[in-house]
Design an enzyme around this catalytic site. Structure first.
Site, PDB file in Angstrom:
ATOM      1  N   SER A 145      49.939  36.276  33.714  1.00 45.81           N
ATOM      2  CA  SER A 145      48.927  35.213  33.838  1.00 45.81           C
ATOM      3  C   SER A 145      49.286  34.101  32.869  1.00 45.81           C
ATOM      4  CB  SER A 145      47.559  35.790  33.472  1.00 45.81           C
ATOM      5  OG  SER A 145      46.609  34.763  33.300  1.00 45.81           O
TER       6      SER A 145
ATOM      7  N   TYR B 254      41.198  39.712  27.750  1.00 48.21           N
ATOM      8  CA  TYR B 254      42.084  39.503  28.901  1.00 48.21           C
ATOM      9  C   TYR B 254      43.413  38.908  28.434  1.00 48.21           C
ATOM     10  CZ  TYR B 254      43.610  37.835  33.515  1.00 48.21           C
ATOM     11  OH  TYR B 254      44.329  37.608  34.668  1.00 48.21           O
TER      12      TYR B 254
HETATM   13  N1  NAP Z   1      42.499  35.359  39.912  1.00 50.59           N
HETATM   14  C1  NAP Z   1      43.140  34.724  38.950  1.00 50.59           C
HETATM   15  O1  NAP Z   1      42.787  33.576  38.570  1.00 50.59           O
HETATM   16  C2  NAP Z   1      44.323  35.368  38.289  1.00 50.59           C
HETATM   17  C3  NAP Z   1      45.133  34.559  37.476  1.00 50.59           C
HETATM   18  C4  NAP Z   1      46.223  35.137  36.830  1.00 50.59           C
HETATM   19  C5  NAP Z   1      46.503  36.477  37.016  1.00 50.59           C
HETATM   20  N2  NAP Z   1      45.701  37.232  37.819  1.00 50.59           N
HETATM   21  C6  NAP Z   1      46.032  38.652  37.940  1.00 50.59           C
HETATM   22  O2  NAP Z   1      46.210  38.989  39.294  1.00 50.59           O
HETATM   23  C7  NAP Z   1      45.945  40.375  39.481  1.00 50.59           C
HETATM   24  C8  NAP Z   1      45.026  40.552  40.679  1.00 50.59           C
HETATM   25  O3  NAP Z   1      43.776  39.956  40.398  1.00 50.59           O
HETATM   26  P1  NAP Z   1      42.907  39.186  41.487  1.00 50.59           P
HETATM   27  O4  NAP Z   1      42.633  37.848  40.942  1.00 50.59           O
HETATM   28  O5  NAP Z   1      43.481  39.343  42.831  1.00 50.59           O
HETATM   29  O6  NAP Z   1      41.521  39.969  41.329  1.00 50.59           O
HETATM   30  P2  NAP Z   1      40.786  41.063  42.237  1.00 50.59           P
HETATM   31  O7  NAP Z   1      40.545  40.524  43.598  1.00 50.59           O
HETATM   32  O8  NAP Z   1      39.620  41.511  41.426  1.00 50.59           O
HETATM   33  O9  NAP Z   1      41.871  42.204  42.355  1.00 50.59           O
HETATM   34  C9  NAP Z   1      42.111  43.132  41.332  1.00 50.59           C
HETATM   35  C10 NAP Z   1      42.505  44.413  41.997  1.00 50.59           C
HETATM   36  O10 NAP Z   1      42.835  45.355  40.972  1.00 50.59           O
HETATM   37  C11 NAP Z   1      42.214  46.574  41.318  1.00 50.59           C
HETATM   38  N3  NAP Z   1      41.984  47.430  40.157  1.00 50.59           N
HETATM   39  C12 NAP Z   1      41.173  47.235  39.101  1.00 50.59           C
HETATM   40  N4  NAP Z   1      41.219  48.282  38.264  1.00 50.59           N
HETATM   41  C13 NAP Z   1      42.095  49.168  38.817  1.00 50.59           C
HETATM   42  C14 NAP Z   1      42.581  50.434  38.445  1.00 50.59           C
HETATM   43  N5  NAP Z   1      42.171  51.054  37.327  1.00 50.59           N
HETATM   44  N6  NAP Z   1      43.482  51.048  39.253  1.00 50.59           N
HETATM   45  C15 NAP Z   1      43.907  50.450  40.380  1.00 50.59           C
HETATM   46  N7  NAP Z   1      43.461  49.267  40.810  1.00 50.59           N
HETATM   47  C16 NAP Z   1      42.566  48.629  40.028  1.00 50.59           C
HETATM   48  C17 NAP Z   1      40.921  46.190  41.983  1.00 50.59           C
HETATM   49  O11 NAP Z   1      40.459  47.289  42.758  1.00 50.59           O
HETATM   50  P3  NAP Z   1      38.883  47.634  42.910  1.00 50.59           P
HETATM   51  O12 NAP Z   1      38.377  46.639  43.927  1.00 50.59           O
HETATM   52  O13 NAP Z   1      38.870  49.039  43.358  1.00 50.59           O
HETATM   53  O14 NAP Z   1      38.257  47.416  41.553  1.00 50.59           O
HETATM   54  C18 NAP Z   1      41.368  45.006  42.813  1.00 50.59           C
HETATM   55  O15 NAP Z   1      41.883  45.423  44.052  1.00 50.59           O
HETATM   56  C19 NAP Z   1      45.363  40.869  38.152  1.00 50.59           C
HETATM   57  O16 NAP Z   1      46.371  41.518  37.410  1.00 50.59           O
HETATM   58  C20 NAP Z   1      44.937  39.589  37.469  1.00 50.59           C
HETATM   59  O17 NAP Z   1      44.925  39.703  36.053  1.00 50.59           O
HETATM   60  C21 NAP Z   1      44.626  36.715  38.459  1.00 50.59           C
END
Ligand code: NAP
Length: 275
Positions: A129, A142
């Site tokens: 990130s 985070y």
């Molecule tokens: N959105 C942003 O602005 C952003 C920016 C930079 C980086 N990221 C990174 O991108 C990645 C995906 O995030 P996203 O934005 O797509 O958010 P998201 O829609 O909330 O997706 C996160 C996913 O991780 C899963 N997860 C959480 N805890 C877990 C665990 N213990 N074991 C396995 N799966 C787990 C969640 O599953 P459940 O639904 O079962 O909880 C969900 O499917 C993350 O690493 C995040 O830090 C996001």
């Protein structure tokens, strides 16, 4: 080059967009999920769901056995949680969860699947990130987890070179996914009450944090942009070590702020956030 790829956290957001894109490009995609309804959604896209909580060793071992026969070319360690809030109000249990999922969960996942990746000289794509490059106030836990992930990526990349396994870190800026709403909702449950005399300052901080989360959810990049970067990381003959995927102004802001002397950077950040 299409082969078999495992994506953790494939039930929503960036993971789901990546699973959809890779399946459409002919990859055999295995999507790690934790809920039955997410498994159904993936099946409908031609993605094979695997029940996988990255903090549970037994899940990781079971998933590895399920994939052993099929082989594995790519691992996309995407699962993550956004634990946020003023650090004085974040209980250790919530901070620990950020590290368990975003850092130790990534390490455990890579460790579990390396034996399969090594055979095919595969690729590891880690979901970092911009919070791993610049720590914004109110995002401390985070950012700490994503800074640590930068270190993990740097060490791992060199260690795996002799095996022909490439390690690529994706660094998205704000992306419009459910993570923001989830983070806000979770924080309402875990944040400690502000100590007496600090209510006004922390009340203001929490209002800023809410505004930031809502703006990110509204104005973030579409997750498909990050999925494209993952596809490139898997397919490029010479992938870079890291890819910053953000709106141009956000990318420049991040890189510029990192270069400033700390007092000036603090001042600009505090002003931009209204804290
Ligand atoms: N959105 C942003 O602005 C952003 C920016 C930079 C980086 N990221 C990174 O991108 C990645 C995906 O995030 P996203 O934005 O797509 O958010 P998201 O829609 O909330 O997706 C996160 C996913 O991780 C899963 N997860 C959480 N805890 C877990 C665990 N213990 N074991 C396995 N799966 C787990 C969640 O599953 P459940 O639904 O079962 O909880 C969900 O499917 C993350 O690493 C995040 O830090 C996001």
């Amino acid at each position: 080059m299409a082969g078999s790829v495992l994506i953790t956290g494939a039930g929503s957001g960036i993971g789901l967009a990546t699973a959809r894109l890779l399946a459409a490009r002919g990859y055999r995609v295995h999507g790690g999920v934790r809920k039955g309804e997410d498994a159904e959604r993936l099946r409908a896209l031609g993605v094979e769901p695997l029940l996988l909580d990255v903090t549970r060793e037994e899940d990781l071992l079971r998933a590895r056995e399920a994939l052993r026969e099929k082989g594995l070319f790519g691992l996309v360690a995407n699962a993550g949680v956004a634990v946020a809030g003023p650090l004085e109000l974040v209980p250790p249990s919530a901070f620990r969860q950020a590290l368990e999922v975003n850092l130790l969960g990534v390490h455990a996942t890579v460790q579990a699947f390396l034996p399969l990746l090594r055979g095919g000289r595969g690729r590891v794509v880690l979901m970092g990130s911009v919070s791993g490059l610049l720590a914004l106030p109110l995002m401390g836990p985070y950012a700490a987890s994503k800074f640590a992930l930068e270190a993990l990526a740097d060490a791992l990349r060199v260690e795996l070179k002799p095996f022909g396994v490439r390690v690529i870190l994706i660094e998205p800026g704000s992306v419009a996914t459910p993570i923001w709403e989830r983070s806000e909702r979770a924080a309402e449950g875990y944040l400690l009450p502000p100590p007496s005399g600090t209510e006004e300052v922390y009340g203001r901080y929490l209002e800023v944090a809410r505004r930031m989360a809502r703006r990110n959810a509204r104005r973030g990049l579409p997750p498909e942009r990050v999925a494209e970067a993952v596809l490139h990381a898997l397919e490029s003959p010479r992938p870079r070590a890291r890819y910053l995927v953000a709106r141009r102004e956000r990318a420049w802001q991040t890189l510029f702020l990192r270069l400033l002397p700390t007092p000036l950077r603090d001042q600009l950040l505090a002003r931009a956030l209204g804290v």
